[in-house]
Design an enzyme around this catalytic site. Structure first.
Site, PDB file in Angstrom:
ATOM      1  N   ASP A 267       0.857  -1.190   0.000  1.00 47.92           N
ATOM      2  CA  ASP A 267       0.000   0.000   0.000  1.00 47.92           C
ATOM      3  C   ASP A 267       0.890   1.235   0.000  1.00 47.92           C
ATOM      4  O   ASP A 267       1.686   1.429   0.916  1.00 47.92           O
ATOM      5  CB  ASP A 267      -0.883   0.038   1.252  1.00 47.92           C
ATOM      6  CG  ASP A 267      -1.972  -1.025   1.201  1.00 47.92           C
ATOM      7  OD1 ASP A 267      -2.076  -1.708   0.163  1.00 47.92           O
ATOM      8  OD2 ASP A 267      -2.707  -1.172   2.190  1.00 47.92           O
TER       9      ASP A 267
ATOM     10  N   ASP B  22     -14.054  -6.035  -3.923  1.00 51.72           N
ATOM     11  CA  ASP B  22     -14.061  -6.004  -2.457  1.00 51.72           C
ATOM     12  C   ASP B  22     -15.437  -6.489  -2.016  1.00 51.72           C
ATOM     13  O   ASP B  22     -16.422  -5.760  -2.141  1.00 51.72           O
ATOM     14  CB  ASP B  22     -13.849  -4.576  -1.938  1.00 51.72           C
ATOM     15  CG  ASP B  22     -12.431  -4.071  -2.181  1.00 51.72           C
ATOM     16  OD1 ASP B  22     -11.570  -4.894  -2.558  1.00 51.72           O
ATOM     17  OD2 ASP B  22     -12.187  -2.865  -2.008  1.00 51.72           O
TER      18      ASP B  22
END
Lengths: 257, 204
Positions: free
Chosen positions: A12, A131
């Site tokens: 990330d 997701d």
């Protein structure tokens, strides 16, 4: 001769730094994504994923530079996701050295974007990031946005099948329920999504014990993505590969030398 | 230092091939200029996406003629991924229900057809069985390379051929002494991929 199961660390990145849960001891600068990419590459990861979680366009420019500098030195496939809204966003990332892009929210908002990207660059560049969480949709799995906080009411299986028909070349399935728990991948969800698509499937969210990786493969995953277990050194890439290899799963031997 | 031209015909991510070849020590230019492409020590024809789109891009920069002239002059060419597929006679991608498919550059005989496998594309690292006397895969027999494709040439075309299996056996790389090609991406195959590119550059 067998296609190997891919092991993919996910970094990330915001403002040029890796931000989520990093605890490398063998690095001078643990937050430098380029350095981390080199280490994971040397340890034998099969691909790398950068997730750009930048809030501003200045930060996104910095992420482009990270992609550029990583691609100079690490000769394995790079996927970049986060904040991609248009064909020109994809073009910029590919020119910077990304091999694939993953799209999520923008595709939900405007599904034609999938076809636009696939027509221009080919399906192989396009990873559909789903997701999903357990919810009361028809299949029992719902697509979410904003890191799992916002429900869309869209059924995850219907959405995956539709997006693949539009041209997604791969599916990255993130379980929002399992994410960060280290309690195992959501096996039921992987099995259900596997049944509705024939593109490669990457399992994400929940990796904890080594047996979790094997269970996801048994459920139909072709690749396994994890972040925190690698960043915190709970498992090295080689540990996962050794475990899987000993149980007869095809893995790519040997790191870069 | 050898000079390498990468043919730019609008197919994406040419930089990764450039970086990999530069890394092993060659001078690389991305170009659509016919003279540069003709005169370089080696010409790389990359390719991602669909056969038909790549073929029309190649024709758009006179790439077929450039390759033919290089072959006639015994000047080496390396095709990568779709850049390998277009070397053959015909591509059947997106031709379902039509007759004929798309004509390739026909440097080698053979048809590019869809792999029969439950999960497509064939994406990831797979081992390659090197063909006897392969220069490209010298020292690399059995190594894994990174593939991303759904179509391939399955029948032998009488070349030096390396093979891989995904659902069925197909040609993973081929060479005839002048023209070489890989279905996989050596520029994305880590150290073994760099070694393959080095093998090619050293053979020029």
């Amino acid at each position: 001769m067998t296609l190997s199961i891919r092991i993919i660390p996910c970094l990330d990145v915001t403002d040029g730094r890796v931000v989520k849960g990093v605890n490398f001891t063998n690095l001078v600068d643990a937050g430098d994504p380029v350095e981390m990419a080199k280490v994971y590459g040397a340890e034998g990861c099969d691909e790398l994923t950068f997730l750009d979680i930048s809030a501003s366009s200045d930060d996104r420019e910095t992420t482009l530079d990270v992609v550029r500098r990583t691609a100079e030195q690490v000769f394995i496939p790079l996927t970049v996701g986060g904040g991609i809204r248009s064909v020109s966003d994809v073009d910029r990332l590919l020119r910077a050295g990304a091999d694939k892009v993953s799209i999520n929210t923008a595709a939900i908002t405007r599904p034609e974007l999938i076809a636009e990207i696939a027509d221009r660059f080919g399906s192989q560049v396009l990873v559909l990031s789903v997701d999903a969480r357990r919810a009361r949709t028809e299949s029992g799995f719902e697509v979410t946005t904003h890191g799992g906080r916002t429900g869309t009411g869209i059924d995850a299986l219907e959405w995956t099948a539709r997006a693949c028909a539009l041209g997604a070349g791969e599916v990255l399935l993130n379980s929002m329920d399992a994410d960060g728990t280290r309690a195992g991948y959501d096996i039921g969800m992987i099995t259900a999504v596997r049944a509705v698509t024939n593109v490669p499937l990457i399992a994400s969210g929940g990796a904890g014990g080594l047996e979790d990786f094997a269970a996801a493969i048994d459920a139909g995953a072709n690749a396994l993505l994890a972040a925190s277990v690698f960043h915190f050194g709970v498992h090295r890439i080689a540990d996962v590969k050794r475990y899987l290899s000993a149980r007869g799963y095809p893995i790519r031997e040997g790191a870069a030398h | 230092m050898k000079s390498i031209a990468i043919l730019d015909y609008g197919s994406g991510n040419l930089r990764s091939a450039q970086r990999a070849i530069e890394h092993i020590g060659a001078a690389v230019e991305i170009t659509s200029d016919a003279d540069v492409a003709l005169n370089a020590d080696g010409l790389v024809v990359p390719g991602v996406g669909a056969f038909k789109a790549c073929m029309s891009g190649i024709l758009g920069v006179d790439g077929k003629a450039i390759m033919s002239k290089r072959v006639a002059a015994k000047r080496p060419v390396l095709g990568i991924c779709i850049g390998m597929q277009v070397l053959f006679t015909k591509g059947l991608e997106h031709s379902e229900g039509e007759s004929g498919g798309t004509d390739g550059c026909a440097i080698w005989p053979g048809e590019v057809s869809q792999l029969s496998a439950p999960v497509l594309p064939h994406m990831g690292w797979n081992n390659v069985k090197a063909g006897a006397n392969s220069k490209l895969l010298a020292g690399l027999d059995g190594e894994s390379f990174y593939f991303v494709h759904s179509y391939a040439v399955k029948q032998s075309s009488g070349l030096i051929e390396s093979r891989t299996t995904y659902g069925e056996s197909f040609i993973a790389s081929a060479e005839d002494g002048i023209v070489s090609a890989t279905q996989f991406h050596p520029e994305k195959s880590g150290d073994v991929g760099l070694q393959l590119l080095k093998n090619w550059v050293q053979s020029l």
